[in-house]
Scaffold this motif. Structure first.
Motif, PDB file in Angstrom:
ATOM      1  N   ASP A   1      61.093  52.499   7.056  1.00 23.80           N
ATOM      2  CA  ASP A   1      60.670  51.788   8.247  1.00 23.80           C
ATOM      3  C   ASP A   1      59.228  51.364   7.995  1.00 23.80           C
ATOM      4  OD1 ASP A   1      60.253  52.754  11.756  1.00 23.80           O
ATOM      5  OD2 ASP A   1      59.760  50.928  10.678  1.00 23.80           O
ATOM      6  N   VAL A   2      59.052  50.121   7.561  1.00 22.70           N
ATOM      7  CA  VAL A   2      57.721  49.681   7.150  1.00 22.70           C
ATOM      8  C   VAL A   2      56.745  49.708   8.318  1.00 22.70           C
ATOM      9  CG1 VAL A   2      56.413  47.757   6.201  1.00 22.70           C
ATOM     10  CG2 VAL A   2      58.635  48.314   5.265  1.00 22.70           C
ATOM     11  N   ALA A   3      57.221  49.269   9.487  1.00 20.97           N
ATOM     12  CA  ALA A   3      56.323  49.211  10.643  1.00 20.97           C
ATOM     13  C   ALA A   3      55.761  50.582  10.978  1.00 20.97           C
ATOM     14  CB  ALA A   3      57.070  48.639  11.846  1.00 20.97           C
ATOM     15  N   GLY A   4      56.582  51.615  10.802  1.00 17.21           N
ATOM     16  CA  GLY A   4      56.131  52.968  11.085  1.00 17.21           C
ATOM     17  C   GLY A   4      55.589  53.675   9.872  1.00 17.21           C
ATOM     18  N   ALA A   5      55.580  52.998   8.709  1.00 19.81           N
ATOM     19  CA  ALA A   5      55.105  53.577   7.454  1.00 19.81           C
ATOM     20  C   ALA A   5      55.804  54.897   7.164  1.00 19.81           C
ATOM     21  CB  ALA A   5      53.586  53.748   7.470  1.00 19.81           C
ATOM     22  N   THR A   6      57.135  54.929   7.366  1.00 22.64           N
ATOM     23  CA  THR A   6      57.889  56.144   7.102  1.00 22.64           C
ATOM     24  C   THR A   6      58.882  55.936   5.972  1.00 22.64           C
ATOM     25  OG1 THR A   6      59.539  55.589   8.797  1.00 22.64           O
ATOM     26  CG2 THR A   6      57.694  56.981   9.474  1.00 22.64           C
ATOM     27  N   LEU A   7      59.135  56.997   5.261  1.00 26.80           N
ATOM     28  CA  LEU A   7      60.116  57.014   4.187  1.00 26.80           C
ATOM     29  C   LEU A   7      61.133  58.095   4.526  1.00 26.80           C
ATOM     30  CD1 LEU A   7      60.903  56.061   1.277  1.00 26.80           C
ATOM     31  CD2 LEU A   7      59.471  57.906   0.431  1.00 26.80           C
ATOM     32  N   VAL A   8      62.399  57.729   4.650  1.00 27.74           N
ATOM     33  CA  VAL A   8      63.447  58.689   4.982  1.00 27.74           C
ATOM     34  C   VAL A   8      64.306  58.924   3.743  1.00 27.74           C
ATOM     35  CG1 VAL A   8      65.410  59.207   6.479  1.00 27.74           C
ATOM     36  CG2 VAL A   8      63.471  57.912   7.378  1.00 27.74           C
TER      37      VAL A   8
ATOM     38  N   VAL B   1      56.072  60.582   6.156  1.00 21.11           N
ATOM     39  CA  VAL B   1      55.079  59.525   6.343  1.00 21.11           C
ATOM     40  C   VAL B   1      54.582  59.090   4.970  1.00 21.11           C
ATOM     41  CG1 VAL B   1      52.809  58.953   7.266  1.00 21.11           C
ATOM     42  CG2 VAL B   1      54.361  60.404   8.592  1.00 21.11           C
ATOM     43  N   ALA B   2      54.705  57.802   4.695  1.00 22.85           N
ATOM     44  CA  ALA B   2      54.205  57.243   3.443  1.00 22.85           C
ATOM     45  C   ALA B   2      52.752  56.829   3.665  1.00 22.85           C
ATOM     46  CB  ALA B   2      55.050  56.054   3.015  1.00 22.85           C
ATOM     47  N   ASP B   3      51.835  57.669   3.261  1.00 21.48           N
ATOM     48  CA  ASP B   3      50.409  57.418   3.457  1.00 21.48           C
ATOM     49  C   ASP B   3      49.937  56.342   2.482  1.00 21.48           C
ATOM     50  OD1 ASP B   3      47.941  59.069   4.835  1.00 21.48           O
ATOM     51  OD2 ASP B   3      47.359  58.139   2.944  1.00 21.48           O
ATOM     52  N   LEU B   4      49.044  55.492   2.927  1.00 21.90           N
ATOM     53  CA  LEU B   4      48.558  54.407   2.080  1.00 21.90           C
ATOM     54  C   LEU B   4      47.758  54.899   0.875  1.00 21.90           C
ATOM     55  CD1 LEU B   4      47.550  51.646   4.636  1.00 21.90           C
ATOM     56  CD2 LEU B   4      49.414  51.592   2.982  1.00 21.90           C
ATOM     57  N   SER B   5      47.409  56.164   0.856  1.00 19.19           N
ATOM     58  CA  SER B   5      46.748  56.740  -0.315  1.00 19.19           C
ATOM     59  C   SER B   5      47.728  56.926  -1.468  1.00 19.19           C
ATOM     60  CB  SER B   5      46.145  58.099   0.044  1.00 19.19           C
ATOM     61  OG  SER B   5      47.176  59.035   0.350  1.00 19.19           O
ATOM     62  N   GLY B   6      49.027  56.893  -1.165  1.00 20.17           N
ATOM     63  CA  GLY B   6      50.048  57.179  -2.166  1.00 20.17           C
ATOM     64  C   GLY B   6      50.656  58.556  -2.014  1.00 20.17           C
ATOM     65  N   ALA B   7      50.270  59.283  -0.967  1.00 21.45           N
ATOM     66  CA  ALA B   7      50.835  60.605  -0.678  1.00 21.45           C
ATOM     67  C   ALA B   7      52.001  60.475   0.294  1.00 21.45           C
ATOM     68  CB  ALA B   7      49.766  61.513  -0.079  1.00 21.45           C
TER      69      ALA B   7
ATOM     70  N   PHE C   1      67.022  48.428  -6.027  1.00 23.68           N
ATOM     71  CA  PHE C   1      66.132  49.342  -5.313  1.00 23.68           C
ATOM     72  C   PHE C   1      64.916  48.592  -4.789  1.00 23.68           C
ATOM     73  CE2 PHE C   1      64.617  49.464  -9.670  1.00 23.68           C
ATOM     74  CZ  PHE C   1      63.247  49.581  -9.562  1.00 23.68           C
ATOM     75  N   MET C   2      64.131  49.278  -3.958  1.00 25.74           N
ATOM     76  CA  MET C   2      62.996  48.646  -3.288  1.00 25.74           C
ATOM     77  C   MET C   2      61.672  49.195  -3.807  1.00 25.74           C
ATOM     78  SD  MET C   2      64.391  46.538  -1.131  1.00 25.74           S
ATOM     79  CE  MET C   2      63.087  46.173   0.057  1.00 25.74           C
ATOM     80  N   ALA C   3      60.678  48.313  -3.816  1.00 24.88           N
ATOM     81  CA  ALA C   3      59.293  48.723  -4.058  1.00 24.88           C
ATOM     82  C   ALA C   3      58.591  48.722  -2.709  1.00 24.88           C
ATOM     83  CB  ALA C   3      58.609  47.746  -5.003  1.00 24.88           C
ATOM     84  N   HIS C   4      58.022  49.860  -2.337  1.00 26.25           N
ATOM     85  CA  HIS C   4      57.273  49.980  -1.093  1.00 26.25           C
ATOM     86  C   HIS C   4      55.793  49.984  -1.487  1.00 26.25           C
ATOM     87  CE1 HIS C   4      61.096  50.632   0.803  1.00 26.25           C
ATOM     88  NE2 HIS C   4      61.347  51.507  -0.139  1.00 26.25           N
ATOM     89  N   VAL C   5      55.237  48.772  -1.455  1.00 25.18           N
ATOM     90  CA  VAL C   5      53.945  48.494  -2.067  1.00 25.18           C
ATOM     91  C   VAL C   5      52.817  48.896  -1.137  1.00 25.18           C
ATOM     92  CG1 VAL C   5      52.534  46.676  -3.103  1.00 25.18           C
ATOM     93  CG2 VAL C   5      55.038  46.574  -3.293  1.00 25.18           C
ATOM     94  N   LEU C   6      51.797  49.544  -1.701  1.00 23.48           N
ATOM     95  CA  LEU C   6      50.646  49.991  -0.927  1.00 23.48           C
ATOM     96  C   LEU C   6      49.713  48.810  -0.701  1.00 23.48           C
ATOM     97  CD1 LEU C   6      49.872  53.354  -2.785  1.00 23.48           C
ATOM     98  CD2 LEU C   6      51.415  52.939  -0.862  1.00 23.48           C
ATOM     99  N   GLY C   7      49.723  48.289   0.513  1.00 22.84           N
ATOM    100  CA  GLY C   7      48.840  47.186   0.865  1.00 22.84           C
ATOM    101  C   GLY C   7      47.513  47.689   1.401  1.00 22.84           C
ATOM    102  N   ASP C   8      46.714  46.773   1.898  1.00 19.01           N
ATOM    103  CA  ASP C   8      45.407  47.152   2.438  1.00 19.01           C
ATOM    104  C   ASP C   8      45.530  47.926   3.741  1.00 19.01           C
ATOM    105  OD1 ASP C   8      44.104  45.911   0.330  1.00 19.01           O
ATOM    106  OD2 ASP C   8      43.959  43.989   1.386  1.00 19.01           O
ATOM    107  N   ASN C   9      46.532  47.563   4.553  1.00 12.47           N
ATOM    108  CA  ASN C   9      46.662  48.177   5.873  1.00 12.47           C
ATOM    109  C   ASN C   9      48.030  48.789   6.143  1.00 12.47           C
ATOM    110  OD1 ASN C   9      43.988  47.295   6.879  1.00 12.47           O
ATOM    111  ND2 ASN C   9      44.875  45.248   6.652  1.00 12.47           N
ATOM    112  N   ARG C  10      49.019  48.476   5.331  1.00  9.31           N
ATOM    113  CA  ARG C  10      50.348  49.018   5.554  1.00  9.31           C
ATOM    114  C   ARG C  10      51.176  48.895   4.288  1.00  9.31           C
ATOM    115  NH1 ARG C  10      54.636  45.436   7.003  1.00  9.31           N
ATOM    116  NH2 ARG C  10      54.062  43.225   6.843  1.00  9.31           N
ATOM    117  N   LEU C  11      52.357  49.521   4.298  1.00  6.31           N
ATOM    118  CA  LEU C  11      53.296  49.368   3.211  1.00  6.31           C
ATOM    119  C   LEU C  11      54.068  48.066   3.369  1.00  6.31           C
ATOM    120  CD1 LEU C  11      52.746  52.437   2.743  1.00  6.31           C
ATOM    121  CD2 LEU C  11      55.156  52.630   2.144  1.00  6.31           C
ATOM    122  N   HIS C  12      54.442  47.472   2.235  1.00  2.63           N
ATOM    123  CA  HIS C  12      55.241  46.254   2.232  1.00  2.63           C
ATOM    124  C   HIS C  12      56.505  46.528   1.423  1.00  2.63           C
ATOM    125  CE1 HIS C  12      51.810  43.866   3.769  1.00  2.63           C
ATOM    126  NE2 HIS C  12      51.096  44.707   3.045  1.00  2.63           N
TER     127      HIS C  12
END
Length: 243
Positions: A20-27, A34-40, A224-235
């Motif tokens: 769920d990109v809007a919520g920055a979550t990985l299930v 929570v997929a933190d933008l730091s990569g954690a 498969f998908m790449a959940h890319v670490l952007g400046d403000n959210r995952l893409h």
């Protein structure tokens, strides 16, 4: 002491992973992280923070071979780790292997960096997963050393095997994409609905393109998908659209 840690194996959940990109979550396998933008990753239900491939003391490792890099990577990486720990206040941290760049890197930690690490470990459980760069971590680092850790439906390990419900590191996934007429290359989570590979957390870590054959062997499909670490959210971007 190195051991295989097994923690709380609940009833198996459906082997499903979505983002769920809007919520920055990985299930993954029914567990919401929570997929933190730091990569954690932070698994709130378990109070668990997961980081991968810190590669502490990579700069000093290169220096011993005559390749001089600014000697600030460990302090920078620990500073970022302190930030994500402050955001989520986990009761447990799992470092998914290659936390140190070589077998002797932990001996080269400065007194200041060692104190910072000790402070981060205070009042929380800490598990070091052994990696190919640091296969024999000493007990003096604090925490527990393990080869892999199972928590409910998730297996945490360093090198990905392609198993269902697996979260691993090792490959340092990155994605190159086109945006607004220019090319950008960013770290990313890789996930196909059954397994995930985490980006490297360390300051001096490079990356491997998710179009590399190594990822094809794990995921078995370019879907498969790449959940890319952007400046403000995952893409969330299909791996087949990356290059």
């Amino acid at each position: 002491m190195t051991a295989r840690a097994q923690i709380l194996d609940d009833e198996p959940a459906a082997r499903v992973a979505t983002v769920d990109v809007a919520g920055a979550t990985l299930v993954v396998a029914g567990a919401t992280l929570v997929a933190d933008l730091s990569g954690a990753l932070f698994w709130e239900e378990q109070g668990l923070l997961v980081v991968s491939d810190l590669h502490l003391e990579k700069g000093s490792s290169f220096a011993t071979r005559g390749v001089l890099l600014p000697p600030y990577d460990t302090a920078a990486t620990l500073g970022r780790l302190a930030g994500v720990i402050a955001r989520h206040d986990p009761r447990m941290v799992i470092a998914l292997g290659d936390s140190f760049h070589d077998r002797d890197a932990h001996d080269r930690l400065s007194a200041t960096d060692r104190d910072v690490l000790t402070g981060l470990q205070a009042r929380r459980d800490w598990i070091w997963i052994s990696g190919n760069h640091d296969p024999a971590l000493p007990s003096g680092l604090g925490g527990v050393v393990a080869e892999e850790v199972a928590i409910g439906p998730i297996m945490f390990r360093h090198e990905p095997s392609g198993a269902l419900g697996e979260i691993a590191g090792h490959l340092h996934p990155k994605a190159r994409v086109s945006a607004r007429g220019r090319s950008m290359e960013r770290r990313c989570f890789a996930c196909d609905g059954e397994r995930a590979v985490m980006p490297a957390f360390g300051a001096y870590t490079g990356g491997l393109s998710i179009r590399d054959e190594a990822f094809a062997k794990i995921f078995g499909t370019p879907g498969f998908m790449a959940h890319v670490l952007g400046d403000n959210r995952l893409h969330a971007i299909a791996a087949s659209r990356c290059y």
